[in-house]
Write a protein that holds these residues in place. Structure first.
Motif, PDB file in Angstrom:
ATOM      1  N   UNK A 171       1.595  19.296  -6.558  1.00  0.00           N
ATOM      2  CA  UNK A 171       1.384  19.387  -5.106  1.00  0.00           C
ATOM      3  C   UNK A 171       0.848  18.075  -4.550  1.00  0.00           C
ATOM      4  N   UNK A 172      -0.180  17.534  -5.199  1.00  0.00           N
ATOM      5  CA  UNK A 172      -0.770  16.277  -4.713  1.00  0.00           C
ATOM      6  C   UNK A 172       0.231  15.141  -4.840  1.00  0.00           C
ATOM      7  N   UNK A 173       0.991  15.148  -5.945  1.00  0.00           N
ATOM      8  CA  UNK A 173       1.975  14.090  -6.148  1.00  0.00           C
ATOM      9  C   UNK A 173       3.069  14.125  -5.094  1.00  0.00           C
ATOM     10  N   UNK A 174       3.620  15.315  -4.819  1.00  0.00           N
ATOM     11  CA  UNK A 174       4.694  15.408  -3.822  1.00  0.00           C
ATOM     12  C   UNK A 174       4.174  15.040  -2.451  1.00  0.00           C
ATOM     13  N   UNK A 175       2.927  15.436  -2.155  1.00  0.00           N
ATOM     14  CA  UNK A 175       2.410  15.125  -0.822  1.00  0.00           C
ATOM     15  C   UNK A 175       2.221  13.618  -0.679  1.00  0.00           C
ATOM     16  N   UNK A 176       1.902  12.910  -1.770  1.00  0.00           N
ATOM     17  CA  UNK A 176       1.782  11.459  -1.673  1.00  0.00           C
ATOM     18  C   UNK A 176       3.143  10.787  -1.590  1.00  0.00           C
ATOM     19  N   UNK A 177       4.140  11.319  -2.323  1.00  0.00           N
ATOM     20  CA  UNK A 177       5.473  10.732  -2.226  1.00  0.00           C
ATOM     21  C   UNK A 177       6.018  10.910  -0.820  1.00  0.00           C
ATOM     22  N   UNK A 204       0.842  -1.202   0.000  1.00  0.00           N
ATOM     23  CA  UNK A 204       0.000   0.000   0.000  1.00  0.00           C
ATOM     24  C   UNK A 204       0.874   1.249   0.000  1.00  0.00           C
ATOM     25  N   UNK A 205       1.925   1.237   0.814  1.00  0.00           N
ATOM     26  CA  UNK A 205       2.810   2.399   0.855  1.00  0.00           C
ATOM     27  C   UNK A 205       3.514   2.580  -0.486  1.00  0.00           C
ATOM     28  N   UNK A 206       3.943   1.460  -1.069  1.00  0.00           N
ATOM     29  CA  UNK A 206       4.649   1.545  -2.349  1.00  0.00           C
ATOM     30  C   UNK A 206       3.702   2.053  -3.440  1.00  0.00           C
ATOM     31  N   UNK A 207       2.460   1.561  -3.440  1.00  0.00           N
ATOM     32  CA  UNK A 207       1.486   2.043  -4.416  1.00  0.00           C
ATOM     33  C   UNK A 207       1.290   3.548  -4.245  1.00  0.00           C
ATOM     34  N   UNK A 208       1.249   4.000  -2.973  1.00  0.00           N
ATOM     35  CA  UNK A 208       1.116   5.432  -2.715  1.00  0.00           C
ATOM     36  C   UNK A 208       2.305   6.194  -3.289  1.00  0.00           C
ATOM     37  N   UNK A 209       3.513   5.611  -3.096  1.00  0.00           N
ATOM     38  CA  UNK A 209       4.708   6.255  -3.631  1.00  0.00           C
ATOM     39  C   UNK A 209       4.608   6.402  -5.147  1.00  0.00           C
ATOM     40  N   UNK A 210       4.240   5.294  -5.823  1.00  0.00           N
ATOM     41  CA  UNK A 210       4.181   5.357  -7.287  1.00  0.00           C
ATOM     42  C   UNK A 210       3.066   6.279  -7.755  1.00  0.00           C
ATOM     43  N   UNK A 211       1.974   6.303  -7.014  1.00  0.00           N
ATOM     44  CA  UNK A 211       0.905   7.186  -7.460  1.00  0.00           C
ATOM     45  C   UNK A 211       1.361   8.637  -7.310  1.00  0.00           C
ATOM     46  N   UNK A 212       2.128   8.933  -6.243  1.00  0.00           N
ATOM     47  CA  UNK A 212       2.668  10.286  -6.101  1.00  0.00           C
ATOM     48  C   UNK A 212       3.630  10.617  -7.216  1.00  0.00           C
ATOM     49  N   UNK A 213       4.505   9.635  -7.536  1.00  0.00           N
ATOM     50  CA  UNK A 213       5.485   9.845  -8.601  1.00  0.00           C
ATOM     51  C   UNK A 213       4.769  10.124  -9.920  1.00  0.00           C
TER      52      UNK A 213
END
Lengths: 649, 649
Positions: A384-390, A185-194
């Motif tokens: 902004x949304x991407x960086x906050x998710x990364x 889940x955390x990794x998916x969040x990272x990739x979605x932010x990226x």
């Protein structure tokens, strides 16, 4: 239905002319005192590099982000650049105590909503409840510095939570392998932010425009139903529940496990559901009482926790959250999963949840920006949304975005700037540090009730009815994605939604309208015959309006359709009048672009028709030479006048 | 570049007006003697069911296939129906001896081409050479009865053979498991026929329009290079050759296996290649000598076979076809593969080769139909090609379609009807029954030379250059699919081709043109300022032309772009003149359709602008009420005249 004219001209109408037309110069002047034949201007010669550059700049920089830097000093440019990157620098210098008071109230209000929501949505994604709280702490702080919306309330949302949960749990069981599941889940969040950041940086924000509103309405409603059905587990106190999200296995599992139904849970659940729904309705009916619906979730949590705590010996049936760890977000950089068999799943989940949460976040931001008449920069919001998710993925947060419910409450509570997000974060911080033990007795059933109340707002019945009234195809697309989510799966529903949206664009491009046009008597106006009753055919002429740019995707169709119009018109004339069809005029006003296939199609059409004078407006190409200046006119009226003169015996 | 007028009007131009406009009735009449304000007609009320029906009929029955059945007796309807299904019934009754003579010559000419081509293309698909001959026997017979083109020469083609070979051989080796490979090829042919028939029956023929000419040019050229590279194996006499189709492994394998190069093969191969290319060039330069290029392949086969037979002891290095089975097509119904692990592969291969061969067959049919001024019915062609492939798959044939080279030869040889296909079939039948032993000594190298000569025609350098000149984006799409085929794989190249084509449509829909328009002095014409130098801005007005229908995919862009135009215009006015911007007019002539998102966008725009009178032409919807009749005008000129009058102090 009728094109009435306010003043009626006395000159005879052009449609009274009989064929072959005989217009002496004086007649002609009488007919149309202002008829002049204008030479059609070719586009100014600009190099194809410039054209290409213009095209690219319209695709990627249509909002002209560098406009503000023009004619500024170097220092000013640096300041503006920093302000562009960190919008907080724009509003912080002029921040007043009055702003602070408003933001404080709004921030505390959304905090009271976001704590129970955070816990609930984390459960929706099969994650530990505390992850939901963590996710309401770090991302809002980052968004405050980078985001351009003043009212966006940031945190976990139901759709992205549901999709992440259903995609990951298909492969990895959240109960059997909780650590692996959390890492994914955390990794998916990272990739979605990226992914979100890249979309913004490369200015590809327009791809979220391909998800049409119509299909999103269906998708959201379907997802809301699915989420509500999932909550039956908590609401009825069932322990062994269907692992799938489709409606049929879920309902069958609900009825198969009737023995597990717990009446204590049911009574508690439905009373709180009733309370929450009433509060929600009150807030909707009287916007001034929004605070009732905003405070209801926290009230429910407090009340239910208290009652479970007081009657803890006799309500052992009701399942509770249990002990939550106290303290700040732990770092999870080392938990990210970059090697191994599930990497593909994490990336895929990240992409899909990423695009979904972007769509929601930006739509919400835009909606509330329109209300206050300021603009939200789509590409910058994505960054902004991407960086906050990364950043979130490295600090125990799962996917977050702008949430509709939080933003609405934030706006209604009078938030002035993104500072209210900082206030909310601080409140969550206090909860994380000191209030965690209090949630120990919170019953899961009340979380289920909170989720149901939240997602019910996603079923937009009125919007669907409006689609039905205005556009049947849009409504069909909406239904497709609704039933796709309900009976197939969330991903399939989403795929259908995108597929239908894209197919609708393609279809509209492939089958453009073509209309027979006629003259409105006494004017130089030419309009669609079926649309204007007063419009009359011009004898010997067939005037066809082409309703879209000509591309490879419609050039064959248009060519064949025009030939069909011509043969239909010839049949009609044969049966009725003695005149013959002598000229086909194509009204290309709506043909704002034409590609190489389109030019070929026109050339073939000309070859096939072997007739006179097609009126064209198109860019430079050898086709222009073929039609020569005599075949190109600025208006239909000029074409008819000029050709009629040429037909003089 | 300039919109000159043939007669110059003496009245002052509207752009001379200063703001605030003060027009007394008499002034107004003087300015524009024919200016009248027309009420905008709403579309005639038709039920949404009728609208939907019309839309569907345009999508699926745009060619109005039932037109010929109107007002006919029942018997005549039956006859027409049979003739529609079997076009042979249309031309056979009036078939003359003269037709037969022409068709006999043409049929024998294409037979001489199709025998060596059949053998060669079958090798391209890694199939036994005789399969290629079988495929030139059954399918042409079926096409003769069902097809609507008079000149289409039917048989195996290079692209479909290459794609089938490369897709199947990735999973199943044609040398290790020849029987399974053959079964999969036949099954893929069956599914491709099924798919083609369904496309035709459900009238979905328009989906082949989504493959743009530009990307097809690139794809074809790439495939031609790949095919030619593959022939280096035969041409150099290499035994151990790369199993992949990409250019890099193929070239590296060519140079790594230098020891295997056989000088006898090379000498023979290049001399025949030279002969074939010269014959091809002669045929191209002098269309009357087409028979030279048509007869060259068979001549090469005969000459090479003879020379190998004569020098058979000393040329053992040169690999030969070997014994071919004598006799008619054996039935292969029991060989079709409907269960097992490779079924998915067969279906996928069938779909892709099916759509590729349809694209080629229909494009070829249309091209030659245009030359003789008759029409080819796309959907019926699909059914004919589909049925011929389904029948073929049951009788030892692999995928066939209309071949460009055969059709060109057929046309040039003077074919009058599809009867020439029957003649060709009969010639192939004779070959199958009696001539098979003669091919025993035919060297493979001459087949390689025949393939290279055939595919070289697919590299259309001039068309690519034309794309470069007219449309840079089209050229880019062409390059993408070319290099995709060359360096990735045939399938990837095809995927890129489709992707780029669709993306180009989406992009054109997403980023429509918007232009500032101005008045051409002395007229009621309003044209794009950047296009017409004479066009002048109308003070206080901003006239924007919207260049496409408004859909969900471009509504956000258009909304933001219009706001940007407005603020740019305000800046421009501020710096230069004392007037202010008072009214924005949207010229919606090119907006032939608008969906619900588009209406919402216009409403939001109106809300944001909070300004006066947007000129609109759009279908029924509540947005019309919001703008009310006073905001809707038939032409830009009427809008300006009417609003100017309202501004009178």
């Amino acid at each position: 239905m009728v094109a009435d004219s306010k003043t009626v001209e006395s000159s005879p109408a052009i449609s009274d002319l009989t064929s072959p037309v005989t217009i002496l110069p004086s007649d002609h002047a009488l007919l149309h005192p202002t008829i002049e034949i204008h030479r059609v201007g070719l586009p100014l010669k600009i190099s194809s590099f410039q054209k290409f550059k213009y095209k690219l700049s319209e695709i990627f920089f249509s909002d002209d982000p560098f406009h503000r830097f023009k004619n500024q000093s170097v220092l000013r440019k640096w300041i503006l650049g920093f302000q562009y990157m960190f919008p907080i620098l724009q509003w912080l210098p002029s921040y007043t105590l009055q702003h602070l008071r408003s933001d404080l109230i709004a921030g505390l209000t959304i905090a009271s909503l976001s704590i129970p929501q955070g816990i609930s949505y984390a459960k929706l994604a099969y994650l530990p409840p505390v992850i939901g709280l963590y996710s309401s702490f770090v991302p809002p702080l980052i968004y405050t510095a980078l985001g351009s919306s003043r009212h966006l309330g940031v945190g976990p949302v139901s759709i992205a939570s549901l999709v992440m949960g259903s995609m990951l749990s298909e492969t990895v069981s959240p109960t059997d392998e909780p650590l692996l599941y959390l890492r994914l889940a955390l990794t998916a969040t990272f990739f979605s932010g990226l992914f979100q950041t890249c979309l913004g940086l490369f200015r590809l924000g327009f791809i979220i425009d391909y998800l049409s509103k119509a299909t999103l309405i269906g998708f959201m409603a379907g997802a809301a139903v699915i989420v509500s059905m999932q909550q039956l587990k908590g609401l009825l106190g069932i322990v062994h529940f269907a692992g799938k999200t489709q409606i049929i296995p879920v309902l069958s599992s609900v009825f198969h496990e009737r023995r597990e139904w717990s009446w204590q849970t049911i009574v508690m659940g439905f009373s709180f559901l009733l309370f929450l729904l009433t509060a929600r309705l009150t807030g909707l009916k009287k916007p001034k009482l929004f605070w009732i619906s905003a405070a209801a979730p926290l009230t429910s949590v407090v009340l239910s926790t208290l009652s479970v705590f007081i009657f803890r010996t006799s309500v052992s049936e009701i399942s509770q959250i249990g002990t939550l760890p106290r303290g700040l977000n732990p770092s999870t950089i080392n938990k990210l999963y970059f090697h191994g068999p599930h990497l593909g799943l994490a990336i895929k989940t990240g992409l899909i949840t990423g695009i979904l949460s972007l769509t929601e976040g930006i739509a919400v931001g835009r909606t509330f920006a329109t209300l206050q008449n300021y603009q939200v920069d789509g590409n910058k919001e994505m960054i902004a949304i991407g960086l906050m998710n990364m950043a979130g993925s490295c600090s125990s947060c799962y996917i977050t975005t702008g949430s509709f419910s939080r933003t609405a409450v934030n706006y209604n509570a009078g938030a002035k700037t993104a500072m209210s997000n900082i206030v909310m974060s601080s409140a969550v911080l206090v909860a994380l540090l000191y209030l965690m033990p209090l949630f120990c007795y919170t019953p899961n059933v009340v979380l289920a009730a909170i989720i149901i109340t939240a997602v019910i707002g996603l079923i937009d019945y009125n919007a669907a009815m409006r689609l039905y009234k205005i556009d049947k195809l849009d409504f069909l697309a909406c239904l497709c994605s609704f039933f796709g989510v309900l009976f197939l799966s969330v991903q399939m529903g989403l795929t259908i939604a995108v597929g239908v949206s894209v197919f609708k664009i393609l279809l509209q491009v492939t089958r453009p309208n073509t209309n027979i046009m006629g003259n409105i008597p006494g004017t130089q106006l030419y309009q669609c015959l079926s649309h204007y009753e007063k419009a009359q055919r011009v004898p010997s002429f067939l005037i066809l309006g082409i309703g879209s740019p000509i591309y490879f995707a419609n050039s064959t169709y248009l060519q064949e359709r025009i030939l069909r119009w011509v043969s239909e018109e010839e049949e009609r004339i044969e049966s009725k009048t003695a005149t013959t069809l002598r000229c086909i005029i194509l009204d290309m006003t709506a043909v704002t672009a034409i590609d190489t296939s389109g030019i070929d199609a026109l050339r073939e059409l000309k070859y096939t028709l072997n007739k006179r004078s097609l009126q064209l407006k198109l860019g430079k190409s050898e086709v222009l030479e073929e039609f020569s200046t005599s075949g190109l006119y600025l208006t239909v009226g000029e074409a008819i006048a000029d050709i009629s003169i040429a037909w003089k015996p």
